[in-house]
Design an enzyme around this catalytic site. Structure first.
Site, PDB file in Angstrom:
ATOM      1  N   ASP A  11     -24.973 -16.857  15.476  1.00 52.59           N
ATOM      2  CA  ASP A  11     -24.517 -15.808  16.672  1.00 52.59           C
ATOM      3  C   ASP A  11     -23.446 -15.085  15.571  1.00 52.59           C
ATOM      4  OD1 ASP A  11     -21.964 -15.953  18.584  1.00 52.59           O
ATOM      5  OD2 ASP A  11     -20.698 -16.841  16.773  1.00 52.59           O
ATOM      6  N   ASP A  13     -19.841 -13.945  16.063  1.00 53.78           N
ATOM      7  CA  ASP A  13     -18.138 -14.071  15.704  1.00 53.78           C
ATOM      8  C   ASP A  13     -17.797 -15.217  15.575  1.00 53.78           C
ATOM      9  OD1 ASP A  13     -17.406 -11.034  16.514  1.00 53.78           O
ATOM     10  OD2 ASP A  13     -17.981 -11.897  18.125  1.00 53.78           O
ATOM     11  N   ASN A  54     -23.111 -13.441  22.442  1.00 52.03           N
ATOM     12  CA  ASN A  54     -22.211 -12.607  24.056  1.00 52.03           C
ATOM     13  C   ASN A  54     -20.930 -12.130  23.646  1.00 52.03           C
ATOM     14  OD1 ASN A  54     -23.516 -14.971  25.516  1.00 52.03           O
ATOM     15  ND2 ASN A  54     -21.707 -16.485  25.407  1.00 52.03           N
ATOM     16  N   GLN A  55     -20.539 -10.705  24.443  1.00 51.30           N
ATOM     17  CA  GLN A  55     -20.165 -10.251  23.676  1.00 51.30           C
ATOM     18  C   GLN A  55     -18.616  -9.319  25.335  1.00 51.30           C
ATOM     19  OE1 GLN A  55     -18.684  -8.449  21.152  1.00 51.30           O
ATOM     20  NE2 GLN A  55     -19.946 -10.276  19.953  1.00 51.30           N
ATOM     21  N   SER A  56     -18.684 -10.466  26.233  1.00 49.21           N
ATOM     22  CA  SER A  56     -17.745 -10.962  27.202  1.00 49.21           C
ATOM     23  C   SER A  56     -16.664  -9.351  27.592  1.00 49.21           C
ATOM     24  CB  SER A  56     -17.131 -12.517  27.757  1.00 49.21           C
ATOM     25  OG  SER A  56     -16.140 -12.191  27.090  1.00 49.21           O
TER      26      SER A  56
END
Length: 171
Positions: A11, A13, A54-56
C-alpha cells in the site's frame, strides 16, 4: 514460502510513505522508516515489488490524476522503481470493481509482474489491505499506524510493528 516470494506489494499511504491525506504535492512525500532498506533488500534478492493504492481524492475532486502520478513519481525517486503501480481513482460510492478491499488491483499487479498471488505478500496499514490480500489469495501483513483501528489489528492474520519487522516475516 520456499526461498523467497515471487513479489511483495505495498500500500502507498501510511505504509511506504507517511500518510498526508489527499496529497497532490510531491514535496510532501516522506518515506516511512525502513522503507528504503526494505525495498533494497527485496530487490537485491530478485523479489519483484509493486504498489497498490486507493486514491479516492481523484473521484472526490480533491486531486487530479496528474497530481497522483507526480506523487508516485516522487515515491520512485526516493525509493526506487516498482514493477507496477495499480491505482484506484474512484470515489468509494462509485461501485467500481478495483477499490480495495476488492482483490482486483492485487490480481492485476500479479499479472503485470508475473507473480503468483499465493507467492505474493501484500503489506498495508488498514483492514481493507488485509481483506484485499486475502480475497486475492495473497499473504497479508498489517503494519498498524495510529490510524489503524484496533479491530483491524485483531482480525489481521499477521501483524508487524514496522516495515523492517514485516521484511523479516517475508524473508
Amino acid at each position: 514460502m520456499d526461498q523467497y516470494p515471487d513479489a511483495v506489494l505495498f500500500d502507498r499511504d501510511g505504509t511506504l510513505i507517511s500518510d498526508v491525506p489527499y496529497n497532490g504535492d510531491p514535496e510532501r512525500v516522506r518515506p516511512m522508516p525502513g522503507a528504503r532498506e526494505v525495498l533494497r533488500a527485496l530487490r537485491a534478492r530478485g523479489v519483484r515489488t509493486g504498489v497498490v493504492s486507493n486514491q479516492s481524492g481523484v473521484g472526490r475532486g480533491l486531486l487530479t490524476t496528474a497530481e497522483v502520478d507526480a506523487v508516485n513519481a516522487r515515491v520512485e525517486d526516493l525509493l526506487g522503481p516498482f514493477g507496477t503501480w495499480q491505482v484506484c481513482p474512484h470515489h468509494p460510492d462509485d461501485g467500481c470493481g478495483c477499490r480495495k478491499p476488492a482483490p482486483t488491483m492485487i490480481l492485476r499487479a500479479c499479472r503485470v509482474i508475473r507473480a503468483r498471488p499465493e507467492r505474493t505478500y501484500f503489506i498495508g496499514d488498514i483492514g481493507a489491505d488485509v481483506d484485499a490480500a486475502l480475497a486475492a489469495g495473497a499473504v497479508p501483513i498489517l503494519v498498524p499506524t495510529p490510524q489503524t483501528r484496533p479491530e483491524e489489528v485483531e482480525r489481521a492474520p499477521r501483524t508487524a510493528t514496522d516495515l523492517t519487522s514485516a521484511l523479516g516475516m517475508v524473508l
